[in-house]
Design a protein around this motif. Structure first.
Motif, short mmCIF file in Angstrom:
data_model
loop_
_atom_site.label_atom_id
_atom_site.label_comp_id
_atom_site.label_asym_id
_atom_site.label_seq_id
_atom_site.Cartn_x
_atom_site.Cartn_y
_atom_site.Cartn_z
N ILE A 1 -9.27 -43.20 -16.55
CA ILE A 1 -8.54 -42.51 -17.62
C ILE A 1 -9.09 -41.11 -17.81
O ILE A 1 -8.34 -40.13 -17.94
CB ILE A 1 -8.62 -43.33 -18.93
N LEU A 2 -10.41 -40.97 -17.81
CA LEU A 2 -11.01 -39.64 -17.97
C LEU A 2 -10.69 -38.73 -16.78
O LEU A 2 -10.51 -37.52 -16.95
CB LEU A 2 -12.52 -39.78 -18.17
N ARG A 3 -10.63 -39.31 -15.57
CA ARG A 3 -10.26 -38.50 -14.40
C ARG A 3 -8.84 -37.98 -14.55
O ARG A 3 -8.55 -36.82 -14.24
CB ARG A 3 -10.40 -39.34 -13.14
N HIS A 4 -7.93 -38.83 -15.02
CA HIS A 4 -6.55 -38.41 -15.25
C HIS A 4 -6.50 -37.28 -16.28
O HIS A 4 -5.78 -36.29 -16.11
CB HIS A 4 -5.73 -39.61 -15.74
N ILE B 1 -0.87 -47.38 -19.61
CA ILE B 1 -1.26 -47.21 -21.01
C ILE B 1 -0.05 -47.49 -21.89
O ILE B 1 0.97 -46.80 -21.80
CB ILE B 1 -1.83 -45.80 -21.27
N ARG B 2 -0.17 -48.49 -22.76
CA ARG B 2 0.93 -48.88 -23.64
C ARG B 2 0.88 -48.13 -24.97
O ARG B 2 1.90 -47.70 -25.51
CB ARG B 2 0.90 -50.38 -23.91
N GLU B 3 -0.33 -47.98 -25.52
CA GLU B 3 -0.52 -47.28 -26.79
C GLU B 3 -1.73 -46.38 -26.67
O GLU B 3 -2.72 -46.73 -26.00
CB GLU B 3 -0.73 -48.27 -27.94
N PHE C 1 -11.26 -49.26 -25.60
CA PHE C 1 -10.12 -50.12 -25.28
C PHE C 1 -9.88 -51.11 -26.43
O PHE C 1 -10.82 -51.69 -26.99
CB PHE C 1 -10.37 -50.89 -23.98
N ARG C 2 -8.63 -51.28 -26.78
CA ARG C 2 -8.22 -52.24 -27.81
C ARG C 2 -7.07 -53.10 -27.28
O ARG C 2 -6.31 -52.66 -26.41
CB ARG C 2 -7.73 -51.51 -29.07
N TYR D 1 -8.52 -43.80 -27.91
CA TYR D 1 -8.33 -45.24 -28.15
C TYR D 1 -7.06 -45.66 -27.43
O TYR D 1 -6.00 -45.05 -27.64
CB TYR D 1 -8.21 -45.54 -29.65
N VAL D 2 -7.15 -46.67 -26.59
CA VAL D 2 -5.97 -47.06 -25.80
C VAL D 2 -5.80 -48.58 -25.79
O VAL D 2 -6.77 -49.34 -25.88
CB VAL D 2 -6.06 -46.55 -24.34
N ALA D 3 -4.54 -48.98 -25.66
CA ALA D 3 -4.19 -50.38 -25.40
C ALA D 3 -3.39 -50.39 -24.11
O ALA D 3 -2.45 -49.60 -23.95
CB ALA D 3 -3.37 -50.95 -26.56
N LEU D 4 -3.76 -51.24 -23.18
CA LEU D 4 -3.14 -51.25 -21.86
C LEU D 4 -1.98 -52.24 -21.79
O LEU D 4 -1.91 -53.20 -22.56
CB LEU D 4 -4.18 -51.62 -20.80
#
Length: 522
Positions: free
Chosen positions: A470-473, A436-438, A489-490, A456-459
């Protein structure tokens, strides 16, 4: 003492030493002092008066720095605005500030011309740089104004308590507030910064920060105050070029925001200690994810890292000493030298460690108020012995040793299932997941639960994470009521003009996410 007095002093002490590098332009202290004298004389000859406002809409440039000091020498007040400001907002600020003049660059000629034509006043319009062929009559040029010979010595401005600058904070709707700082409050903030960064005339600071907000402006002032050198770059759009520039100029200081730090941390081919001359990095304007902090420490083990917090209203509130970054990576430290910062409850009483409350900042570095907004000023700032008290509106806690921890902006708190959730606490868990970058989270209205949490995530380019992973984490690291219910995802998350991730900066996100808070300008 006023800000421009420091330039005069440094010109006397350091003479031909390089004060400013901007692109191919190198200005010595004597040259910077002389150019600003001539520009100030031109403004005075055209009738500028003490306290008059001067708008500046420009990218980072040597001419803009000259203009700052010229306006101060003329007894007037620079009002820097971000170069991408839109016409309607600019017109509203022109009407509010009734400026004597507007400085801008050719690429913003159309926006400035249209906004000023529609405004209720008629400021002088002055162009930096090469004059475009389609300039209409009535525009002046910086080049012609600095070419003017000075026939009389400039009058010295005596009032150190006079208004020095208007910095407009961003807002999601309406006209931004103009934060007023006096010469005294701005110098108090910069003097404190110099103290804990241990700045000297040996420092070379490379800055890509816009000089339209406090964090960027302080780079100019602190270097002039100590006689150092400022290397001014336009942006961080090409990170590797900026890193090469750091090496080339042998920069000792590098102010950044977390979004920039994340880009550097994600470069896998950087060798440890690849910036051998870099003495310190500062980070402000948003929280630094601990994983990013750790990566920077691995890459630059000999470089001191200062994590900081501030608002435009006080420039800087706290800093975390570099030797604490490993032990308290989530803290923004303690109050800056000469100031006080503590956490209070709704009755204005200090709260014990571990209890969430509002951060209050006291000291001579606090703003004098908001431009033409007395009700907002009264609610935000009060007088105390030795300065002013600022109610930040941000929620904090402290630990047993008095170190401060940002919890959330008051308006950002997500209320779900009868519980209050700090977005930053969820975001820290997201950032801890490799790939995950952002990351950012927000509350989405729900008829049953009040709000549901959406991530909201940017990979990273090479990452392949699914929503389920991601939800499991998150489920392994968060209490049930803090769990995001969905992930969007963005390619990249929206950011403000100062580089902070802010979901409200993206008009495509239509769910109510709460109003955008003021720019932090540490």
């Amino acid at each position: 003492m006023r800000i421009e007095d420091h330039l005069r002093q440094s010109a006397g002490r350091f003479g031909s030493k390089t004060a400013l590098i901007a692109g191919e332009i190198h200005l010595s202290y004597v040259e910077l002092d002389g150019l600003s004298d001539r520009l100030a004389a031109s403004l005075i000859a055209r009738g500028i008066g003490a306290g008059d406002r001067v708008l500046m809409i420009a990218e980072n440039s040597a001419e803009a720095v000259v203009a700052f000091f010229a306006v101060w020498k003329a007894g007037a007040v620079p009002c820097p605005l971000h170069a991408t400001i839109k016409q309607d907002k600019l017109r509203a600020i022109i009407d509010s500030t009734t400026p004597f003049a507007i400085f801008t660059q050719a690429r913003f000629f159309g926006v400035v011309g249209a906004a000023s034509s529609a405004a209720e006043c008629a400021p002088l319009k002055i162009l930096f740089g090469t004059t475009p062929v389609n300039v209409v009559e009535g525009w002046l040029t910086y080049a012609a104004m600095v070419a003017r010979d000075i026939t009389n010595e400039l009058p010295r401005q005596p009032d150190g308590e006079a208004l020095a600058i208007l910095i407009h904070t961003s807002g999601s709707t309406g006209t931004p507030k103009g934060v007023m700082h006096s010469h005294a409050s701005l110098l108090a903030a910069c003097g404190s910064i110099i103290t804990y960064l241990e700045n000297t005339d040996d420092d070379i600071v490379l800055s890509v920060l816009p000089i339209s907000f406090g964090y960027g402006i302080t780079q100019i002032l602190t270097m002039v105050m100590v006689g150092g050198t400022l290397v001014l770059e336009k942006s961080f759009a090409f990170p590797r070029k900026v890193l090469a520039r750091l090496v080339e100029t042998r920069a000792t200081g590098f102010p950044i925001v977390p979004a920039m730090a994340a880009l550097i941390a994600g470069m896998q081919d950087l060798a440890p200690s690849f910036l051998p001359d870099l003495r310190y990095i500062t980070s402000a304007a948003a929280a630094m994810p601990p994983s990013t902090t750790q990566r920077l420490r691995e890459l630059l083990s000999e470089t001191r890292l200062f994590l900081m917090y501030g608002q435009t209203e006080c420039i800087r509130a706290s800093y975390l000493p570099s030797d604490e970054a490993d032990h308290r990576p989530l803290s923004v430290g303690r109050a800056i030298p000469g100031g006080h910062a503590y956490v209070i409850d709704e009755a204005d009483n200090p709260v014990p460690p571990g209890v969430t409350g509002e951060l209050v900042v006291e000291g001579p570095h606090v703003m004098t108020g908001y431009w033409q907004d007395d009700p907002a000023s009264v609610n935000k700032v009060t007088s105390v012995d030795g300065g002013r008290r600022l109610y930040t509106g941000d929620l904090f806690t402290t630990d047993e040793d008095g170190f401060l921890y940002f919890v959330s902006r008051r308006d950002d708190i997500i209320k779900t299932r009868g519980e209050k959730v700090s977005p930053q606490e969820v975001e820290r868990v997201l950032y801890a997941l490799p790939g995950i970058r952002e990351a950012a989270v927000a509350g989405v209205d729900d008829a049953v639960f009040g709000q549901l949490i959406r991530a909201y995530v940017a990979l990273e380019p090479s990452a392949e994470l699914s929503e389920k992973e991601i939800l499991r984490h998150c489920a392994l690291n968060l209490e049930d009521y803090m769990m995001p219910k969905s992930v969007e995802f963005r390619d990249a998350l929206p950011k403000t003009s100062t580089g902070k991730i802010r979901l409200t900066a993206d008009p495509s996100i239509s769910e109510p996410l709460g109003p955008e808070s003021k720019e932090n300008a540490a």
